[in-house]
Write a protein that holds these residues in place. Structure first.
Motif, PDB file in Angstrom:
ATOM      1  N   THR A   1       2.386   6.861  -2.680  1.00 23.38           N
ATOM      2  CA  THR A   1       3.173   7.315  -3.839  1.00 23.38           C
ATOM      3  C   THR A   1       2.270   6.993  -5.191  1.00 23.38           C
ATOM      4  O   THR A   1       1.573   6.326  -4.977  1.00 23.38           O
ATOM      5  CB  THR A   1       4.541   6.439  -4.153  1.00 23.38           C
ATOM      6  N   THR A   2       2.392   7.898  -6.003  1.00 17.14           N
ATOM      7  CA  THR A   2       1.781   7.732  -7.495  1.00 17.14           C
ATOM      8  C   THR A   2       2.788   7.833  -8.566  1.00 17.14           C
ATOM      9  O   THR A   2       4.032   8.462  -8.439  1.00 17.14           O
ATOM     10  CB  THR A   2       0.862   9.260  -7.446  1.00 17.14           C
ATOM     11  N   PRO A   3       2.500   7.372  -9.691  1.00 17.35           N
ATOM     12  CA  PRO A   3       0.997   7.059  -9.900  1.00 17.35           C
ATOM     13  C   PRO A   3       0.788   5.549  -9.483  1.00 17.35           C
ATOM     14  O   PRO A   3       1.755   4.843  -9.176  1.00 17.35           O
ATOM     15  CB  PRO A   3       1.061   7.000 -11.488  1.00 17.35           C
ATOM     16  N   ASN A   4      -0.364   5.255  -9.244  1.00 20.67           N
ATOM     17  CA  ASN A   4      -0.661   3.815  -8.764  1.00 20.67           C
ATOM     18  C   ASN A   4      -0.549   2.815  -9.776  1.00 20.67           C
ATOM     19  O   ASN A   4      -0.501   2.647 -10.758  1.00 20.67           O
ATOM     20  CB  ASN A   4      -2.159   3.676  -8.607  1.00 20.67           C
ATOM     21  N   PHE A   5       0.538   1.985  -9.248  1.00 24.94           N
ATOM     22  CA  PHE A   5       0.939   0.740 -10.000  1.00 24.94           C
ATOM     23  C   PHE A   5      -0.183  -0.438 -10.034  1.00 24.94           C
ATOM     24  O   PHE A   5      -0.291  -1.001  -8.993  1.00 24.94           O
ATOM     25  CB  PHE A   5       2.059   0.235  -9.424  1.00 24.94           C
TER      26      PHE A   5
ATOM     27  N   ASP B   1       1.920  -1.676  -3.939  1.00 24.06           N
ATOM     28  CA  ASP B   1       1.156  -0.692  -3.114  1.00 24.06           C
ATOM     29  C   ASP B   1       1.872   0.648  -3.582  1.00 24.06           C
ATOM     30  O   ASP B   1       3.111   0.878  -3.915  1.00 24.06           O
ATOM     31  CB  ASP B   1       1.656  -0.678  -1.603  1.00 24.06           C
ATOM     32  N   GLY B   2       0.844   1.669  -3.806  1.00 26.45           N
ATOM     33  CA  GLY B   2       1.098   2.963  -4.332  1.00 26.45           C
ATOM     34  C   GLY B   2       1.758   2.821  -5.768  1.00 26.45           C
ATOM     35  O   GLY B   2       1.280   2.077  -6.511  1.00 26.45           O
ATOM     36  N   SER B   3       2.916   3.153  -6.048  1.00 27.24           N
ATOM     37  CA  SER B   3       3.716   3.237  -7.474  1.00 27.24           C
ATOM     38  C   SER B   3       4.581   2.310  -7.435  1.00 27.24           C
ATOM     39  O   SER B   3       5.422   2.040  -8.305  1.00 27.24           O
ATOM     40  CB  SER B   3       4.231   4.523  -7.685  1.00 27.24           C
TER      41      SER B   3
ATOM     42  N   ASP C   1      13.225  -8.167  -6.333  1.00 29.40           N
ATOM     43  CA  ASP C   1      12.875  -7.608  -7.474  1.00 29.40           C
ATOM     44  C   ASP C   1      11.751  -6.274  -7.126  1.00 29.40           C
ATOM     45  O   ASP C   1      10.782  -6.498  -6.636  1.00 29.40           O
ATOM     46  CB  ASP C   1      12.012  -8.602  -8.426  1.00 29.40           C
ATOM     47  N   TRP C   2      12.335  -5.005  -7.263  1.00 31.82           N
ATOM     48  CA  TRP C   2      11.606  -3.801  -6.910  1.00 31.82           C
ATOM     49  C   TRP C   2      11.234  -2.972  -8.263  1.00 31.82           C
ATOM     50  O   TRP C   2      12.153  -3.149  -9.070  1.00 31.82           O
ATOM     51  CB  TRP C   2      12.375  -3.027  -5.851  1.00 31.82           C
ATOM     52  N   MET C   3       9.993  -2.974  -8.723  1.00 30.76           N
ATOM     53  CA  MET C   3       9.641  -2.270  -9.499  1.00 30.76           C
ATOM     54  C   MET C   3       8.896  -0.620  -9.351  1.00 30.76           C
ATOM     55  O   MET C   3       8.169  -0.791  -8.319  1.00 30.76           O
ATOM     56  CB  MET C   3       8.506  -3.106 -10.605  1.00 30.76           C
ATOM     57  N   TYR C   4       9.401   0.250  -9.860  1.00 34.18           N
ATOM     58  CA  TYR C   4       8.964   1.790  -9.447  1.00 34.18           C
ATOM     59  C   TYR C   4       8.382   2.245 -10.625  1.00 34.18           C
ATOM     60  O   TYR C   4       9.064   2.463 -11.865  1.00 34.18           O
ATOM     61  CB  TYR C   4      10.169   2.253  -9.048  1.00 34.18           C
ATOM     62  N   LEU C   5       6.947   2.508 -10.622  1.00 33.66           N
ATOM     63  CA  LEU C   5       6.478   3.122 -11.908  1.00 33.66           C
ATOM     64  C   LEU C   5       6.807   4.785 -12.005  1.00 33.66           C
ATOM     65  O   LEU C   5       6.228   5.085 -11.051  1.00 33.66           O
ATOM     66  CB  LEU C   5       4.685   2.917 -11.626  1.00 33.66           C
TER      67      LEU C   5
END
Length: 179
Positions: free
Chosen positions: A33-37, A121-123, A146-150
């Motif tokens: 996934t992108t953008p890369n975090f 990993d990924g975004s 805790d999940w963060m999604y860029l």
């Protein structure tokens, strides 16, 4: 005999459904996934978060705004968080972060019990830690998943499950922006 077999089949199906519903993907699931975090890049300088807290029924219990400031020396970082809730309560958390070469990190803070462990990993970035929360004149130990999604290089969505005794008792959703 037929009823016994039918009940066993139903029990196995319900149990399997329960197990599947409790599982979460590994952070590696998001590798493409992108953008890369990049944790250090995103959490640098001043940030602002806007969020809500919901109880186990999904009902809104609080709103909050968080001012953050993150600084780094090499792979050692400090993230200062100043929370202001809609009922006037304020909190401060100061994270001490260590980044590792394999996209993992560890973090500590005064109200975090033990060490937070995370990986990107990924975004996506995921970490897990136990927190002592103020509650009804005392404190309550809970787990934060805790999940963060860029979403863009300057904005992410953070979803945190608050878990006690293996049961989700609340959820925090934040939008965090670089300013």
């Amino acid at each position: 005999m037929i009823i016994n077999n039918a009940l066993k089949t139903i029990f196995v199906c319900v149990f399997a459904l329960f197990l599947v519903s409790c599982s979460a993907p590994n952070v590696e699931h998001y590798s493409k996934t992108t953008p890369n975090f990049d944790f250090k890049t995103f959490f640098s300088g001043k940030l602002k978060a806007y969020g809500v807290v919901q109880d186990f029924k999904g009902e809104l219990t609080r709103k909050l705004v968080v001012d953050m400031n993150a600084t780094w020396e090499g792979n050692q970082g400090v993230i200062e968080e100043d929370f202001v809730y809609d009922d006037g309560e304020t909190q401060k958390r100061i994270w001490k972060i260590t980044l590792n070469d394999d996209n993992t990190l560890t973090g500590t803070a005064a109200d975090v019990l033990g060490v937070a462990q995370g990986k990107s990993d990924g975004s996506v970035f995921h970490w897990n830690y136990n927190v002592e929360l103020p509650y009804d004149g005392s404190t309550l130990e809970v787990n934060f998943d805790d999940w963060m999604y860029l979403v863009t290089q300057s904005r992410l969505i953070n979803r945190t499950s608050i878990v006690k005794f293996g049961v989700e008792v609340g959820e925090v959703t934040l939008v965090i922006e670089k300013i």
